[in-house]
Design a protein around this motif. Structure first.
Motif, PDB file in Angstrom:
ATOM      1  N   LEU A  84      -8.553  -3.615  -3.021  1.00  0.00           N
ATOM      2  CA  LEU A  84      -7.102  -3.533  -3.226  1.00  0.00           C
ATOM      3  C   LEU A  84      -6.403  -3.382  -1.877  1.00  0.00           C
ATOM      4  O   LEU A  84      -6.700  -2.461  -1.113  1.00  0.00           O
ATOM      5  CB  LEU A  84      -6.782  -2.338  -4.124  1.00  0.00           C
ATOM      6  N   ARG A  85      -5.460  -4.299  -1.593  1.00  0.00           N
ATOM      7  CA  ARG A  85      -4.752  -4.274  -0.299  1.00  0.00           C
ATOM      8  C   ARG A  85      -3.292  -3.898  -0.504  1.00  0.00           C
ATOM      9  O   ARG A  85      -2.593  -4.474  -1.346  1.00  0.00           O
ATOM     10  CB  ARG A  85      -4.799  -5.649   0.375  1.00  0.00           C
ATOM     11  N   VAL A  86      -2.819  -2.935   0.300  1.00  0.00           N
ATOM     12  CA  VAL A  86      -1.392  -2.614   0.402  1.00  0.00           C
ATOM     13  C   VAL A  86      -0.895  -3.234   1.701  1.00  0.00           C
ATOM     14  O   VAL A  86      -1.472  -3.017   2.777  1.00  0.00           O
ATOM     15  CB  VAL A  86      -1.165  -1.091   0.408  1.00  0.00           C
ATOM     16  N   LEU A  87       0.177  -4.018   1.617  1.00  0.00           N
ATOM     17  CA  LEU A  87       0.683  -4.764   2.768  1.00  0.00           C
ATOM     18  C   LEU A  87       2.042  -4.213   3.193  1.00  0.00           C
ATOM     19  O   LEU A  87       2.935  -4.060   2.355  1.00  0.00           O
ATOM     20  CB  LEU A  87       0.825  -6.249   2.408  1.00  0.00           C
TER      21      LEU A  87
ATOM     22  N   ILE B  90      13.424  -3.625   8.636  1.00  0.00           N
ATOM     23  CA  ILE B  90      13.266  -3.366   7.202  1.00  0.00           C
ATOM     24  C   ILE B  90      11.772  -3.358   6.886  1.00  0.00           C
ATOM     25  O   ILE B  90      11.067  -4.328   7.181  1.00  0.00           O
ATOM     26  CB  ILE B  90      13.987  -4.418   6.335  1.00  0.00           C
ATOM     27  N   CYS B  91      11.311  -2.260   6.301  1.00  0.00           N
ATOM     28  CA  CYS B  91       9.901  -2.110   5.951  1.00  0.00           C
ATOM     29  C   CYS B  91       9.718  -2.449   4.466  1.00  0.00           C
ATOM     30  O   CYS B  91      10.348  -1.823   3.607  1.00  0.00           O
ATOM     31  CB  CYS B  91       9.450  -0.671   6.187  1.00  0.00           C
ATOM     32  N   THR B  92       8.887  -3.408   4.187  1.00  0.00           N
ATOM     33  CA  THR B  92       8.669  -3.858   2.808  1.00  0.00           C
ATOM     34  C   THR B  92       7.196  -3.689   2.444  1.00  0.00           C
ATOM     35  O   THR B  92       6.317  -4.133   3.188  1.00  0.00           O
ATOM     36  CB  THR B  92       9.072  -5.336   2.650  1.00  0.00           C
ATOM     37  N   PHE B  93       6.954  -3.048   1.301  1.00  0.00           N
ATOM     38  CA  PHE B  93       5.597  -2.857   0.801  1.00  0.00           C
ATOM     39  C   PHE B  93       5.305  -3.865  -0.307  1.00  0.00           C
ATOM     40  O   PHE B  93       6.126  -4.083  -1.198  1.00  0.00           O
ATOM     41  CB  PHE B  93       5.411  -1.454   0.234  1.00  0.00           C
ATOM     42  N   SER B  94       4.123  -4.453  -0.231  1.00  0.00           N
ATOM     43  CA  SER B  94       3.638  -5.336  -1.291  1.00  0.00           C
ATOM     44  C   SER B  94       2.197  -4.975  -1.613  1.00  0.00           C
ATOM     45  O   SER B  94       1.506  -4.341  -0.803  1.00  0.00           O
ATOM     46  CB  SER B  94       3.694  -6.803  -0.854  1.00  0.00           C
ATOM     47  N   ILE B  95       1.761  -5.395  -2.793  1.00  0.00           N
ATOM     48  CA  ILE B  95       0.361  -5.234  -3.192  1.00  0.00           C
ATOM     49  C   ILE B  95      -0.220  -6.620  -3.446  1.00  0.00           C
ATOM     50  O   ILE B  95       0.409  -7.455  -4.102  1.00  0.00           O
ATOM     51  CB  ILE B  95       0.236  -4.369  -4.469  1.00  0.00           C
TER      52      ILE B  95
END
Length: 371
Positions: A135-138, A145-150
């Motif tokens: 599982l990767r958290v990007l 602007i900090c954006t989190f994706s999975i």
């Protein structure tokens, strides 16, 4: 942050194949599908994320954006990462791998940013951090602007889970599916690949025709997320596309090992009764009995000096065989060199866009029905 029933879903495309992926996503009913740099963005809840992984043939990955905030220095990133609602998405016992990129931002050190997120996850949720995690958290930092994706896919989606034997220079399944689509293939006509290698084009065409979902036999990273519902997933996985009328698919290659690999892969994929593979050269190629269809081929490109002259002869012979024996068939040729495509002397339509095939720039050259 978006509501979980209205997530931003990013379908990662092979560079150059964004348009057919967009067409596929639209055809499959994914909401608000739009082409953007690197792929296609659409919207939906978690079941749509699972469906994208299961059903889409052209996506390489399915990423989900889970939230964003501004940050201009590492201390601010650290503070906001610790307040982020990770527990809405992640299970504390499931290991994750964190990856970070930074562009045009005051936080310019992606490695330091990654370490802050790793610490925030470990200390606020108890998440084990592992470079081997499925599982990767990007984290993407762009213009502060900090954006989190999975990454909800895990293994890239071209790894369908039922291809065990691979020949030299294989065509990825996701690319093969999009090239078939670009050739106007919809599952109702025969497909023949006369340099089939381990059988990717032939097997992909048969799966499309039989309504077999591409992700039917594999696991996905989203199965370890908090939002995962095994009952809904089980029902979704049991479904299939309505099959087309019974059609046969054909592959040949002069390499006996490749033909054995293709047969094994077709068996594994559950399409062996709809596929036929023979070991012979291009000069022995004949159209199968029955309706006309599509000849599609990914011939050798030739990377070394001197290769092109030898290959020009191969492409020329191939073109002659098709023109003399395959009247009313359409042709698709994937190659890196325009002069090789034109050496076939086939009536080629304008070439398709440049596509990145593992660092090699290739294009699809097509014909209308041969006369």
């Amino acid at each position: 942050m978006e509501q979980t029933n209205d997530l931003e879903i990013f379908l990662v495309a092979t560079p150059g194949l964004e348009a057919p992926l967009h067409a596929e996503a639209t055809e499959q009913g994914f909401a608000d599908a739009k082409v953007i740099a690197g792929g296609v963005v659409c919207r939906g809840g978690w079941p749509e994320v699972w469906r994208a992984n299961l059903c889409l043939r052209g996506a390489n990955k399915v990423l989900v954006r889970i939230g964003s905030f501004p940050a201009v220095h590492l201390a601010q990133l650290d503070k906001r990462a610790r307040k982020f609602p990770w527990s809405d998405f992640l299970r504390p016992e499931v290991p994750v791998k964190v990856e970070a990129t930074s562009r045009k931002s005051r936080i310019y050190h992606a490695g330091a940013a990654r370490q802050r997120i790793e610490r925030a996850l470990a200390e606020t949720l108890g998440t084990p951090i592992s470079t081997d995690a499925a599982l990767r958290v990007l984290l993407r930092i762009e213009k502060d602007i900090c954006t989190f994706s999975i990454d909800t896919s895990g293994e890239p989606l071209h790894k369908r889970g039922h291809k065990t034997s691979v020949a030299k220079a294989p065509m990825r399944e996701t690319m093969a599916a999009m090239f078939l689509r670009e050739c106007g293939y919809h599952g109702t006509e025969p497909v023949l690949d006369p340099m089939c290698g381990s059988g990717t084009f032939v097997i992909e065409a048969a799966e499309i025709s039989l309504g077999l979902l591409p992700g039917r036999t594999r696991n996905f990273a989203f199965e370890s997320l908090r939002s995962f519902d095994p009952d809904i997933w089980s029902d979704m996985r049991a479904g299939s596309e309505p099959p087309a009328p019974e059609v046969q698919f054909f592959g040949s290659d002069r390499n006996a090992g490749a033909i054995e690999a293709a047969k094994a892969n077709a068996e594994q994929a559950g399409v062996s009764t709809n596929t036929t593979f023979h070991c012979h050269s291009i000069s022995d190629l004949k159209p199968p009995q029955g309706a006309e269809g599509l000849v599609i081929v990914n011939p050798p490109y030739g990377a070394r000096i001197g290769d092109e002259k030898r290959l020009r002869s191969l492409y020329g012979s191939f073109g002659k065989v098709l023109m003399s024996r395959f009247k009313c068939w359409r042709v698709g040729i994937v190659t890196s060199t325009p002069s090789l495509a034109h050496a076939t002397r086939l009536p080629l339509l304008p070439a398709g866009p440049v596509v990145d095939h593992g660092g090699t720039k290739i294009r699809l050259y097509r014909t209308d029905r041969l006369v």
